[in-house]
Scaffold this motif. Structure first.
Motif, PDB file in Angstrom:
ATOM      1  N   ILE A  71       6.218   6.981   6.071  1.00  0.00           N
ATOM      2  CA  ILE A  71       7.088   8.119   6.123  1.00  0.00           C
ATOM      3  C   ILE A  71       6.222   8.723   6.742  1.00  0.00           C
ATOM      4  O   ILE A  71       6.578   9.894   7.705  1.00  0.00           O
ATOM      5  CB  ILE A  71       7.388   8.493   4.668  1.00  0.00           C
ATOM      6  CG1 ILE A  71       8.323   7.518   3.952  1.00  0.00           C
ATOM      7  CG2 ILE A  71       8.032  10.117   4.745  1.00  0.00           C
ATOM      8  CD1 ILE A  71       9.676   7.296   4.866  1.00  0.00           C
ATOM      9  N   ASN A  72       4.974   9.043   6.399  1.00  0.00           N
ATOM     10  CA  ASN A  72       4.045  10.190   7.059  1.00  0.00           C
ATOM     11  C   ASN A  72       3.786   9.834   8.458  1.00  0.00           C
ATOM     12  O   ASN A  72       3.742  10.753   9.531  1.00  0.00           O
ATOM     13  CB  ASN A  72       2.835  10.197   6.239  1.00  0.00           C
ATOM     14  CG  ASN A  72       2.993  11.009   4.905  1.00  0.00           C
ATOM     15  OD1 ASN A  72       3.801  11.652   4.672  1.00  0.00           O
ATOM     16  ND2 ASN A  72       1.998  10.562   3.839  1.00  0.00           N
ATOM     17  N   SER A  73       3.499   8.611   8.626  1.00  0.00           N
ATOM     18  CA  SER A  73       3.384   7.897  10.044  1.00  0.00           C
ATOM     19  C   SER A  73       4.589   8.359  10.895  1.00  0.00           C
ATOM     20  O   SER A  73       4.361   8.619  12.153  1.00  0.00           O
ATOM     21  CB  SER A  73       2.774   6.666   9.985  1.00  0.00           C
ATOM     22  OG  SER A  73       1.737   6.412   9.629  1.00  0.00           O
ATOM     23  N   THR A  74       5.783   8.259  10.400  1.00  0.00           N
ATOM     24  CA  THR A  74       7.014   8.323  11.153  1.00  0.00           C
ATOM     25  C   THR A  74       7.230   9.812  11.645  1.00  0.00           C
ATOM     26  O   THR A  74       7.366  10.117  12.572  1.00  0.00           O
ATOM     27  CB  THR A  74       8.175   7.754  10.332  1.00  0.00           C
ATOM     28  OG1 THR A  74       7.978   6.378  10.166  1.00  0.00           O
ATOM     29  CG2 THR A  74       9.483   8.117  11.058  1.00  0.00           C
ATOM     30  N   LYS A  75       6.956  10.714  10.564  1.00  0.00           N
ATOM     31  CA  LYS A  75       6.981  12.143  10.775  1.00  0.00           C
ATOM     32  C   LYS A  75       6.054  12.679  11.733  1.00  0.00           C
ATOM     33  O   LYS A  75       6.246  13.330  12.701  1.00  0.00           O
ATOM     34  CB  LYS A  75       6.597  12.763   9.358  1.00  0.00           C
ATOM     35  CG  LYS A  75       7.942  12.450   8.656  1.00  0.00           C
ATOM     36  CD  LYS A  75       7.396  13.640   7.311  1.00  0.00           C
ATOM     37  CE  LYS A  75       8.460  13.665   6.236  1.00  0.00           C
ATOM     38  NZ  LYS A  75       8.090  14.385   4.938  1.00  0.00           N
ATOM     39  N   GLU A  76       4.877  12.012  11.790  1.00  0.00           N
ATOM     40  CA  GLU A  76       3.816  12.341  12.743  1.00  0.00           C
ATOM     41  C   GLU A  76       4.227  11.834  13.994  1.00  0.00           C
ATOM     42  O   GLU A  76       4.208  12.698  15.137  1.00  0.00           O
ATOM     43  CB  GLU A  76       2.389  11.723  12.476  1.00  0.00           C
ATOM     44  CG  GLU A  76       1.186  12.207  13.361  1.00  0.00           C
ATOM     45  CD  GLU A  76      -0.009  11.707  12.786  1.00  0.00           C
ATOM     46  OE1 GLU A  76      -0.986  11.157  13.470  1.00  0.00           O
ATOM     47  OE2 GLU A  76      -0.183  11.613  11.525  1.00  0.00           O
ATOM     48  N   ALA A  77       4.650  10.689  14.379  1.00  0.00           N
ATOM     49  CA  ALA A  77       4.872  10.162  15.824  1.00  0.00           C
ATOM     50  C   ALA A  77       6.036  10.768  16.010  1.00  0.00           C
ATOM     51  O   ALA A  77       6.101  11.042  17.509  1.00  0.00           O
ATOM     52  CB  ALA A  77       5.576   8.703  15.452  1.00  0.00           C
ATOM     53  N   PHE A  78       7.102  11.559  15.611  1.00  0.00           N
ATOM     54  CA  PHE A  78       8.187  12.134  15.942  1.00  0.00           C
ATOM     55  C   PHE A  78       8.022  13.669  15.954  1.00  0.00           C
ATOM     56  O   PHE A  78       8.889  14.211  15.945  1.00  0.00           O
ATOM     57  CB  PHE A  78       9.733  11.604  15.210  1.00  0.00           C
ATOM     58  CG  PHE A  78       9.943  10.388  15.668  1.00  0.00           C
ATOM     59  CD1 PHE A  78      10.864  10.189  16.794  1.00  0.00           C
ATOM     60  CD2 PHE A  78       9.392   9.250  15.034  1.00  0.00           C
ATOM     61  CE1 PHE A  78      11.183   8.785  17.360  1.00  0.00           C
ATOM     62  CE2 PHE A  78       9.923   7.971  15.363  1.00  0.00           C
ATOM     63  CZ  PHE A  78      10.725   7.675  16.471  1.00  0.00           C
ATOM     64  N   GLY A  79       7.005  13.957  15.770  1.00  0.00           N
ATOM     65  CA  GLY A  79       6.581  15.472  15.370  1.00  0.00           C
ATOM     66  C   GLY A  79       7.095  16.186  14.585  1.00  0.00           C
ATOM     67  O   GLY A  79       7.193  17.412  14.491  1.00  0.00           O
ATOM     68  N   LEU A  80       7.408  15.481  13.615  1.00  0.00           N
ATOM     69  CA  LEU A  80       8.143  16.353  12.311  1.00  0.00           C
ATOM     70  C   LEU A  80       7.269  16.667  11.434  1.00  0.00           C
ATOM     71  O   LEU A  80       7.552  17.196  10.227  1.00  0.00           O
ATOM     72  CB  LEU A  80       9.177  15.331  11.769  1.00  0.00           C
ATOM     73  CG  LEU A  80      10.178  14.884  12.579  1.00  0.00           C
ATOM     74  CD1 LEU A  80      11.552  14.084  11.991  1.00  0.00           C
ATOM     75  CD2 LEU A  80      11.184  16.097  13.252  1.00  0.00           C
ATOM     76  N   ASP A  81       5.733  16.257  11.474  1.00  0.00           N
ATOM     77  CA  ASP A  81       5.061  16.778  10.593  1.00  0.00           C
ATOM     78  C   ASP A  81       4.594  18.235  10.542  1.00  0.00           C
ATOM     79  O   ASP A  81       3.627  18.640   9.752  1.00  0.00           O
ATOM     80  CB  ASP A  81       3.643  15.791  10.657  1.00  0.00           C
ATOM     81  CG  ASP A  81       3.152  15.939  12.046  1.00  0.00           C
ATOM     82  OD1 ASP A  81       3.773  16.155  13.132  1.00  0.00           O
ATOM     83  OD2 ASP A  81       1.889  15.576  12.035  1.00  0.00           O
ATOM     84  N   ILE A  82       4.847  18.623  11.740  1.00  0.00           N
ATOM     85  CA  ILE A  82       4.646  20.348  11.904  1.00  0.00           C
ATOM     86  C   ILE A  82       5.474  21.192  11.296  1.00  0.00           C
ATOM     87  O   ILE A  82       5.162  22.451  11.279  1.00  0.00           O
ATOM     88  CB  ILE A  82       4.323  20.535  13.141  1.00  0.00           C
ATOM     89  CG1 ILE A  82       5.498  20.147  14.264  1.00  0.00           C
ATOM     90  CG2 ILE A  82       3.074  19.760  13.693  1.00  0.00           C
ATOM     91  CD1 ILE A  82       5.513  20.481  15.647  1.00  0.00           C
ATOM     92  N   ILE A  83       6.643  20.660  10.703  1.00  0.00           N
ATOM     93  CA  ILE A  83       7.763  21.393  10.363  1.00  0.00           C
ATOM     94  C   ILE A  83       7.470  21.957   8.943  1.00  0.00           C
ATOM     95  O   ILE A  83       6.642  21.062   8.080  1.00  0.00           O
ATOM     96  CB  ILE A  83       9.119  20.607  10.103  1.00  0.00           C
ATOM     97  CG1 ILE A  83       9.577  20.367  11.642  1.00  0.00           C
ATOM     98  CG2 ILE A  83      10.334  21.450   9.486  1.00  0.00           C
ATOM     99  CD1 ILE A  83      10.823  19.668  11.727  1.00  0.00           C
TER     100      ILE A  83
END
Length: 83
Positions: A71-83
């Motif tokens: 989940i964390n890697s997916t968020k990071e790959a799609f730029g969703l980790d900054i939300i």
């Protein structure tokens, strides 16, 4: 003609010195990076995972940690980790 991608784990790009080497082959609409092909491969791999096997091997904690890592890697790959 289909594209072929080889991905090695970690920072080591030498397939002979990697824990895992993945070869992906298929048609890509993004020939420079093949990101669409990578996504198809990721989904296929995820669909092949069965948490039951982790339970049977008494590795359920590792299975749930893998889930969080995915989940964390997916968020990071799609730029969703900054939300």
């Amino acid at each position: 003609m289909s594209d072929v991608i080889k991905i090695s784990t970690g920072m080591n790009l030498d397939p002979l010195n990697s824990d895992v080497v993945i070869t992906i082959e298929g048609d890509s609409k993004i020939p420079l990076s093949n990101d669409d092909l990578k996504v198809k491969a990721i989904i296929a791999l995820l669909n092949s995972i069965d948490i039951k096997h982790y339970h049977e091997a008494n590795l359920q904690d590792e299975g749930y940690k893998a889930f969080v890592d995915i989940i964390n890697s997916t968020k990071e790959a799609f730029g969703l980790d900054i939300i």
